[in-house]
Design a protein around this motif. Structure first.
Motif, mmCIF file in Angstrom:
data_model
loop_
_atom_site.group_PDB
_atom_site.id
_atom_site.type_symbol
_atom_site.label_atom_id
_atom_site.label_comp_id
_atom_site.label_asym_id
_atom_site.label_seq_id
_atom_site.Cartn_x
_atom_site.Cartn_y
_atom_site.Cartn_z
ATOM 1 N N ILE A 66 0.847 -1.191 0.000
ATOM 2 C CA ILE A 66 0.000 0.000 0.000
ATOM 3 C C ILE A 66 0.886 1.245 0.000
ATOM 4 O O ILE A 66 1.878 1.315 0.723
ATOM 5 N N GLU A 67 0.516 2.251 -0.815
ATOM 6 C CA GLU A 67 1.296 3.480 -0.935
ATOM 7 C C GLU A 67 0.390 4.703 -0.752
ATOM 8 O O GLU A 67 -0.780 4.691 -1.155
ATOM 9 N N ILE A 68 0.975 5.751 -0.177
ATOM 10 C CA ILE A 68 0.266 7.010 0.062
ATOM 11 C C ILE A 68 0.928 8.122 -0.747
ATOM 12 O O ILE A 68 2.151 8.305 -0.696
ATOM 13 N N TYR A 69 0.102 8.882 -1.500
ATOM 14 C CA TYR A 69 0.577 10.028 -2.261
ATOM 15 C C TYR A 69 -0.268 11.260 -1.918
ATOM 16 O O TYR A 69 -1.321 11.158 -1.265
ATOM 17 N N ARG A 70 0.205 12.415 -2.380
ATOM 18 C CA ARG A 70 -0.511 13.678 -2.150
ATOM 19 C C ARG A 70 -1.331 14.026 -3.397
ATOM 20 O O ARG A 70 -0.750 14.241 -4.467
ATOM 21 N N PRO A 71 -2.671 14.087 -3.303
ATOM 22 C CA PRO A 71 -3.474 14.508 -4.457
ATOM 23 C C PRO A 71 -3.010 15.860 -4.974
ATOM 24 O O PRO A 71 -2.714 16.777 -4.208
ATOM 25 N N ALA A 72 -2.959 15.992 -6.295
ATOM 26 C CA ALA A 72 -2.358 17.177 -6.904
ATOM 27 C C ALA A 72 -3.223 18.429 -6.776
ATOM 28 O O ALA A 72 -2.726 19.538 -6.960
ATOM 29 N N SER A 73 -4.491 18.264 -6.494
ATOM 30 C CA SER A 73 -5.381 19.414 -6.374
ATOM 31 C C SER A 73 -6.598 19.011 -5.552
ATOM 32 O O SER A 73 -6.820 17.827 -5.274
ATOM 33 N N ALA A 74 -7.381 20.016 -5.182
ATOM 34 C CA ALA A 74 -8.605 19.750 -4.436
ATOM 35 C C ALA A 74 -9.583 18.968 -5.315
ATOM 36 O O ALA A 74 -9.546 19.040 -6.544
ATOM 37 N N TRP A 75 -10.473 18.222 -4.681
ATOM 38 C CA TRP A 75 -11.446 17.381 -5.385
ATOM 39 C C TRP A 75 -12.749 17.420 -4.604
ATOM 40 O O TRP A 75 -12.796 17.780 -3.430
ATOM 41 N N ASP A 76 -13.809 17.055 -5.275
ATOM 42 C CA ASP A 76 -15.147 17.154 -4.684
ATOM 43 C C ASP A 76 -15.598 15.768 -4.225
ATOM 44 O O ASP A 76 -15.805 14.872 -5.044
#
Length: 890
Positions: free
Chosen positions: A763-773
């Motif tokens: 399992i890997e964790i990344y940072r979403p590139a922008s806000a999302w709904d």
């Protein structure tokens, strides 16, 4: 003959001016009075009173300076011939002014109490009827049957018509029957035992039926026949069990004749419908062959149906019965204790009815049923065998239901007949007070997001333990809500089309412009008396919860703006034209100062943009009003509250819940954050209330679908494509230092319980590139309007590389030793510290597996499990846990 010179009626007192709307002329246009006590311009004696009233109406028609005939009360005006209305005329009266007919009269069929003198299809005008009572006197004329076109109360053609604040009762036929009108408004009326329909609109357009209370008799409260562009909302519709108690609560009927008259823009919402004789709502399309676009797109949402279908001889009783309509949407309703079914495809059978079979050119009649709560359906009283289903389809060969995310429970005949779902749940929804028809959901309800009151924020109690280090600066956060004694004082609507009406107790406050209707603005006032030290206020946020339009895009973006009202206003009497107590605004619609101190200026204190393509998403929208609140707290200005409007006020209409609408978690809030003085403490403990996290599952095989499950899945199946997950926690609840020691995301294994993936799951964790709904995020899109650049989500890795492969955190689940009933913990300290420090906007966490090949696993979200398996985010500083944030992934 006039009793006194009518020219003297040009009164300028505020009281008289408030009685004359601007819609038909100057606000000071004279009124012609009719009375029964000798005080009027025309005077009646209780017999053949149509003579004097018609003389008054004719006088207004012949004298262009006059607009209104006013019936004074208390008095009963007995007429023996119809009243004759002319275009561009108002007929209004006191609430105790009554129009009725004689006992045992000789009127034939198709003779109404009020009609037009000379209707014109080529030159229509406008007619307004308001304020008084019409008694159809059924008891005095029982020799005539109901529902046979005797004694219709009002019958008009072609003109725009508005009927409101009326009491209509005890008649043989319709309240208002109208044909081929381009604008019909029927609202704020009390309707009792009319002998057919409350409103019967035939081949009309632009119809709005709202805020009425109707006890039906013989047929329905509102019937649309070959009519379009209609809204039926905020009504109470019911009957009482007796002979001829009525038919459906609402009837939407398309009868295809030689020429198409489409019904493809109809919305029914926020109604309470109960104890109806027939179905709560009946949709029926039939006749000559018709195209799909002619009978389509009816949307029925946020209504309550209970105990509907009490008739003992009907087979088509139900909550909602439909047949022959295409692409119907039924969502976020509550159905409780209805007979036969909650929702059903059926048309009445012969011999009682015939010729009602659907005749569309296409046999793919479809109804989407989603986010409803359907409980306690009873077997119908007539031929009960096999009835009592939650959802039933009598025509599976041609009609189909698409069922999504409904709660279906305790229905006498089971959940479905000829229908099915893979996302419905079958548990008690846990209403607050079902016995008294309070269908709010308890905080422990498994049906979050369903029913009428969907969208209430989930709150979790968090204990913050602070270490022994002296506290030199803390903050207190106060949330003004209705439950607080110092909370909201008032919120009022200002409506340009109703410039003299005070709107204080509506379920919503609305702003913007509606073409052909006018502009809307709002005034909101909070009690700020406890804040007199503005220098310590660090933030003030006005939170508004989206109400309408729900599920539909708007032509333009709504740019919401906040201004300072220029003077105090009276919540009991403020209107578009007046700030109350007969004191007019200098500028109709409200006087305001902008942040530069300019009267009616255009530099707002605060603004927020709601995209036209965005839809309500069950959350607050926050507007930073710190500057204005500090000006009030400092005493620089008197606290006159907030004036809320949109920038363009053109095709950008939007509404929010008011203090009288929704539940406590949807009402307007003002959150004020204030610094406290230095106060060393030892081992203090505080309790924090937070909004749970939000998120969504991303499924490659369903790239456009919003996934609402009790679990979150990552990895890939051999037959199911790839799965990823995205989640967001409200990290602002952490108030410790920016440099943290540790942050852990804990997730609880949901699947596999008995089967295991073929490979280890990394399992890997990344940072979403922008806000999302969170309401619309999917594999293909980050919100309803915007696609990801990379399907499956855009992310940055730990090195700041877009779609990079160096995760912020990783954790391996061995296929050989997967353990059920246990947490897996991921150390995500680096990413959380970047969020806490402000280095990056908090866009949450994107979770995936490294290989995405035969390594699928799933974990509980907060909608699943038993409450002990929640997602948690722990943040520690100086060896102490400063906050544990529980999350929900929807």
């Amino acid at each position: 003959m006039l009793k006194r010179k009518l020219g003297t009626i040009f009164l300028v007192t505020c009281l008289i001016m408030l009685g004359v709307p601007a819609v038909l002329g100057s606000p000071s246009a004279p009124v012609v009075y009719v009375s029964g006590d000798g005080s009027g311009d025309f005077n009646c004696d209780g017999k053949d009173d149509h003579v004097q009233i018609n003389q008054a109406l004719k006088y207004v028609k012949d004298n262009s300076a006059y607009t209104t005939v006013y019936l004074k009360g208390p008095f009963t005006y007995v007429i023996d011939s119809p009243l004759l209305m002319y275009s561009n005329t108002i007929l209004e009266g006191d609430s105790n002014a009554v129009i009725t007919i004689e006992d045992d009269n000789s009127w034939g069929k198709d003779i109404p109490l009020i009609k037009q003198a000379s209707p014109s299809k080529t030159n229509p005008g406008k007619i307004i009827i308001r304020g008084f009572e019409i008694d159809g006197n059924y008891e005095g004329n029982t020799d005539k049957p109901r529902g046979s076109s005797y004694h219709t109360l009002m019958w008009f053609y072609y003109d725009d018509v508005e009927v409101y604040n009326m009491y209509l009762h005890d008649s043989h036929n319709d309240g208002l029957k109208i044909k081929e009108s381009n604008s019909v408004k029927f609202h704020d009326n009390k309707i009792y035992k009319l002998g057919h329909e409350g409103l019967y609109a035939i081949q009309c357009e632009n119809i709005e039926y709202y805020n009425n209370t109707c006890r039906t008799k013989t047929n329905s409260a509102c019937r649309l026949y070959n009519s379009n562009h209609a809204k039926i909302h905020d009504n109470i519709i019911y009957t009482e069990f007796e002979s001829d108690a009525g038919g459906p609560g609402i009837q939407i009927q398309y009868t295809r004749k030689d020429v198409a008259q489409p019904m493809n823009d109809i919305e029914v919402y926020n109604n309470t419908i109960y104890d109806t004789y027939g179905p709560g709502i009946w949709l029926i399309a039939y006749g000559k062959s018709y195209a799909k676009s002619e009978a389509a797109n009816v949307r029925i949402h946020h209504n309550i149906f209970y105990d509907c279908g009490t008739q003992t001889n009907y087979d088509w009783v139900c909550g909602i019965v439909t047949s022959g309509f295409y692409d119907t949407l039924i969502e976020n309703n509550v159905f409780d204790g209805n007979y036969n079914a909650a929702i059903m495809y059926m048309y009445p059978s012969a011999p009682q009815f015939s010729g009602l079979e659907p005749n569309g050119m296409s046999d793919d009649y479809t109804t989407i049923v989603r986010n409803n709560i359907i409980v306690n359906t009873l077997k119908r009283k007539y031929s009960s065998e096999g009835t009592g289903k939650g959802v039933r389809n009598y025509y599976p060969e041609t009609h189909k239901f698409i069922l999504q995310n409904n709660c279906i429970y305790n229905n006498a005949g089971g959940a479905y007949k000829n229908a099915d779902s893979d996302s419905d749940i079958y548990v008690d929804p846990l209403f607050v007070d079902q016995k008294n028809h309070d269908y709010h959901l308890k905080s422990t309800s498994p049906a979050a997001g369903m029913g009428v009151y969907a969208g209430a924020s989930t709150v979790t109690d968090i204990k913050d333990t602070v270490n022994e280090t002296p506290v030199t600066e803390t903050e207190e956060k106060i949330s003004f809500t209705e439950e607080n004694a110092i909370g909201i004082v008032a919120d009022n609507r200002l409506r340009e089309a109703s410039p003299y009406i005070t709107y204080q107790e509506k379920a919503y406050i609305d702003i913007g412009g509606r073409p052909g209707v006018g502009r809307y603005r709002d005034l909101i006032l909070f009690n700020l008396s406890k804040y007199d030290d503005s220098e310590n206020i660090t933030n003030a946020t006005l939170s508004l919860y989206w109400y309408y339009p729900d599920g539909r895009e708007r032509p333009e973006d709504a740019i919401v703006e906040i201004y300072r009202p220029a003077a105090a206003w009276n919540p009991q009497s403020v209107t578009w034209n007046s700030r109350g107590d007969c004191v007019p605004w200098t500028y109709p619609g409200g006087d305001w100062f902008d942040r530069d101190g300019i009267l009616q200026g255009d530099n707002p204190y605060a603004t927020i943009t709601l995209k036209g393509c965005s839809l309500p998403d069950n959350r607050y929208y926050e507007i930073n009003v710190t500057e204005l609140v500090k000006e009030y707290a400092s005493g620089k200005y008197e606290n006159t509250g907030f004036l809320v409007k949109t920038r363009t006020e053109d095709a950008d209409y939007i509404a929010f819940y008011s203090n009288e609408g929704g539940n406590e978690s949807q009402r307007p809030r003002l959150n004020v954050t204030k610094k406290l003085a230095e106060s060393p403490v030892e081992n203090p403990a505080s309790e924090v209330i937070i909004t749970a996290a939000k998120g969504g599952s991303l499924n490659e095989c369903h790239p456009k679908n919003i996934q609402n499950k009790q679990f979150i899945g990552v990895g890939a199946m051999s037959t199911g494509g790839r799965y990823r997950d995205i989640m967001w926690f409200n990290i602002s609840e952490y108030t410790g230092p920016a440099e943290i020691d540790n942050s852990t995301l804990s997730i609880y294994l949901f699947y596999p319980e008995s089967s295991r993936p073929e490979k280890d799951t990394v399992i890997e964790i990344y940072r979403p590139a922008s806000a999302w709904d969170p309401s619309y995020v999917s594999w293909n899109g980050k919100d309803r309007c915007t696609s990801w650049k990379n399907p499956g989500g855009d992310w940055y890795d730990k090195n700041g590389i877009l779609q990079g492969s160096t995760p912020y955190a990783t954790f391996t689940l061995r296929a050989s030793d997967l353990s059920d009933n246990s947490y897996s913990e991921l150390n995500i300290t680096d990413l959380v510290e970047e969020y806490v420090s402000g280095k990056h906007e908090n866009t949450g966490f994107l979770i995936k597996t490294h290989n995405e090949s035969n390594d699928y696993v799933a974990f509980y979200n907060n909608d699943g499990g038993d409450g002990k398996q929640q997602l948690t985010l722990s943040i520690c500083a100086n060896g102490t846990v400063n906050g544990t944030v529980n999350g929900t992934v929807k």
